[in-house]
Scaffold this active site. Structure first.
Site, PDB file in Angstrom:
ATOM      1  N   ASP A  96     -14.450  11.730 -28.269  1.00  0.00           N
ATOM      2  CA  ASP A  96     -14.653  10.578 -27.370  1.00  0.00           C
ATOM      3  C   ASP A  96     -14.293  10.953 -25.924  1.00  0.00           C
ATOM      4  O   ASP A  96     -15.086  10.733 -24.990  1.00  0.00           O
ATOM      5  CB  ASP A  96     -13.762   9.427 -27.889  1.00  0.00           C
TER       6      ASP A  96
ATOM      7  N   SER B 163     -14.236  10.407 -37.829  1.00  0.00           N
ATOM      8  CA  SER B 163     -12.962  10.031 -38.495  1.00  0.00           C
ATOM      9  C   SER B 163     -12.122  11.210 -38.992  1.00  0.00           C
ATOM     10  O   SER B 163     -11.048  10.982 -39.550  1.00  0.00           O
ATOM     11  CB  SER B 163     -13.187   9.079 -39.692  1.00  0.00           C
TER      12      SER B 163
ATOM     13  N   VAL C 259      -8.166  12.436 -35.356  1.00  0.00           N
ATOM     14  CA  VAL C 259      -7.025  11.514 -35.222  1.00  0.00           C
ATOM     15  C   VAL C 259      -6.994  10.473 -36.349  1.00  0.00           C
ATOM     16  O   VAL C 259      -5.922  10.042 -36.779  1.00  0.00           O
ATOM     17  CB  VAL C 259      -7.119  10.789 -33.855  1.00  0.00           C
ATOM     18  N   TYR C 260      -8.166  10.073 -36.850  1.00  0.00           N
ATOM     19  CA  TYR C 260      -8.225   9.020 -37.882  1.00  0.00           C
ATOM     20  C   TYR C 260      -7.961   9.541 -39.297  1.00  0.00           C
ATOM     21  O   TYR C 260      -7.955   8.766 -40.255  1.00  0.00           O
ATOM     22  CB  TYR C 260      -9.547   8.262 -37.796  1.00  0.00           C
TER      23      TYR C 260
HETATM   24  N1  AR6 Z   1     -17.659  18.250 -30.008  1.00  0.00           N
HETATM   25  C1  AR6 Z   1     -17.789  18.045 -31.349  1.00  0.00           C
HETATM   26  N2  AR6 Z   1     -16.762  17.668 -32.143  1.00  0.00           N
HETATM   27  C2  AR6 Z   1     -15.554  17.516 -31.563  1.00  0.00           C
HETATM   28  C3  AR6 Z   1     -15.320  17.716 -30.170  1.00  0.00           C
HETATM   29  C4  AR6 Z   1     -16.446  18.100 -29.386  1.00  0.00           C
HETATM   30  N3  AR6 Z   1     -16.358  18.291 -28.072  1.00  0.00           N
HETATM   31  N4  AR6 Z   1     -14.007  17.477 -29.917  1.00  0.00           N
HETATM   32  C5  AR6 Z   1     -13.425  17.161 -31.101  1.00  0.00           C
HETATM   33  N5  AR6 Z   1     -14.348  17.182 -32.097  1.00  0.00           N
HETATM   34  P1  AR6 Z   1     -11.640  12.733 -33.253  1.00  0.00           P
HETATM   35  P2  AR6 Z   1     -11.728  10.364 -35.015  1.00  0.00           P
HETATM   36  C6  AR6 Z   1     -14.193  16.906 -33.541  1.00  0.00           C
HETATM   37  O1  AR6 Z   1     -10.156  12.751 -33.297  1.00  0.00           O
HETATM   38  O2  AR6 Z   1     -10.951  11.068 -36.066  1.00  0.00           O
HETATM   39  C7  AR6 Z   1     -10.356   9.151 -30.187  1.00  0.00           C
HETATM   40  O3  AR6 Z   1      -9.199   9.064 -29.407  1.00  0.00           O
HETATM   41  C8  AR6 Z   1     -12.825  17.060 -34.157  1.00  0.00           C
HETATM   42  O4  AR6 Z   1     -12.590  18.420 -34.492  1.00  0.00           O
HETATM   43  O5  AR6 Z   1     -12.316  12.971 -31.964  1.00  0.00           O
HETATM   44  O6  AR6 Z   1     -12.954   9.602 -35.414  1.00  0.00           O
HETATM   45  C9  AR6 Z   1     -11.126   7.831 -30.241  1.00  0.00           C
HETATM   46  O7  AR6 Z   1     -11.023   7.108 -29.032  1.00  0.00           O
HETATM   47  C10 AR6 Z   1     -12.954  16.199 -35.404  1.00  0.00           C
HETATM   48  O8  AR6 Z   1     -13.498  16.951 -36.488  1.00  0.00           O
HETATM   49  O9  AR6 Z   1     -12.224  11.299 -33.795  1.00  0.00           O
HETATM   50  C11 AR6 Z   1     -10.447   7.119 -31.378  1.00  0.00           C
HETATM   51  O10 AR6 Z   1      -9.266   6.464 -30.965  1.00  0.00           O
HETATM   52  C12 AR6 Z   1     -13.993  15.131 -35.022  1.00  0.00           C
HETATM   53  O11 AR6 Z   1     -14.514  15.536 -33.747  1.00  0.00           O
HETATM   54  C13 AR6 Z   1     -10.098   8.234 -32.332  1.00  0.00           C
HETATM   55  O12 AR6 Z   1      -9.979   9.413 -31.531  1.00  0.00           O
HETATM   56  C14 AR6 Z   1     -13.432  13.743 -34.900  1.00  0.00           C
HETATM   57  O13 AR6 Z   1     -12.138  13.780 -34.329  1.00  0.00           O
HETATM   58  C15 AR6 Z   1     -11.183   8.465 -33.346  1.00  0.00           C
HETATM   59  O14 AR6 Z   1     -10.721   9.387 -34.296  1.00  0.00           O
END
Ligand code: AR6
Length: 173
Positions: free
Chosen positions: A34, A117, A120-121
């Site tokens: 995000d 998800s 962080v989730y």
């Molecule tokens: N490109 C592709 N995937 C990525 C990138 C990137 N640039 N950066 C991280 N990931 P997360 P969630 C992957 O935590 O668990 C946020 O603060 C990462 O390795 O981004 O759905 C939102 O505002 C992981 O596998 O999202 C919410 O509060 C995946 O993206 C919360 O985090 C998801 O990790 C959502 O948590």
């Protein structure tokens, strides 16, 4: 040629019709993917997100992509993992389905998903990968309107999991 393709890297670099954002309910940006999407798109993305009035878990909303190479961003809110006690599997499936439905409604043909998800989730990665691949491949069987779906894995663990599920699906056909 397969309509599903696996990529390891940064989703903000992809030139597709829409990238999907793993957002939170406020849609006002956070960390992880995000934060990376908002950083790359520029502050106009946040301004548009402020007009959307948030988003429920499992639902999806669309904005323009601004400075991103992708034309649009589909923002979906994944479930926070609570040991499987809060309907998380159905909610995660809804994220993929509602994002794809929005893509069809907006006549978008190429779409890239992050591993919703699984950061962080804290959703278990293997289960999340199974749900993502099953939901998307079933959807693609039901419509010809979406031409290509990319799964963009950032970390090695997710990339290896997707790879092995895709390989075992091909072998079992
Ligand atoms: N490109 C592709 N995937 C990525 C990138 C990137 N640039 N950066 C991280 N990931 P997360 P969630 C992957 O935590 O668990 C946020 O603060 C990462 O390795 O981004 O759905 C939102 O505002 C992981 O596998 O999202 C919410 O509060 C995946 O993206 C919360 O985090 C998801 O990790 C959502 O948590």
């Amino acid at each position: 040629m397969s309509k599903i393709e696996l990529i390891q890297g940064d989703i903000t670099q992809l030139k597709v019709d829409a990238i999907v954002n793993a957002a939170n309910k406020s849609l006002l940006s956070g960390g992880g993917v995000d934060g990376a999407i908002h950083w790359a798109a520029g502050s106009d993305l946040l301004e548009e997100c402020k007009t959307l009035d948030g988003c429920e878990t499992g639902e999806a909303k669309i904005t323009k992509g601004y400075k991103l190479p992708s034309k649009y961003v589909i923002h979906t809110v994944g479930p926070i993992w609570h040991e499987g006690l809060k309907n998380e599997t159905d909610l995660l499936e809804n994220c993929y389905l509602n994002s794809l439905r929005l893509a069809v409604e907006n006549k978008l043909k190429t779409i890239a998903f992050p591993n919703i998800s699984t950061g962080v989730y804290r959703f278990p990665k293997e289960l999340a990968a199974q749900i993502a691949l099953r939901t998307v491949s079933n959807f693609l069987k039901s419509t010809k309107k979406v031409k290509k779906v990319y799964f963009v894995c950032f970390d090695n663990e997710n990339f290896n999991l997707y790879n092995s599920i895709l390989k075992s699906n091909i072998q079992s056909k």
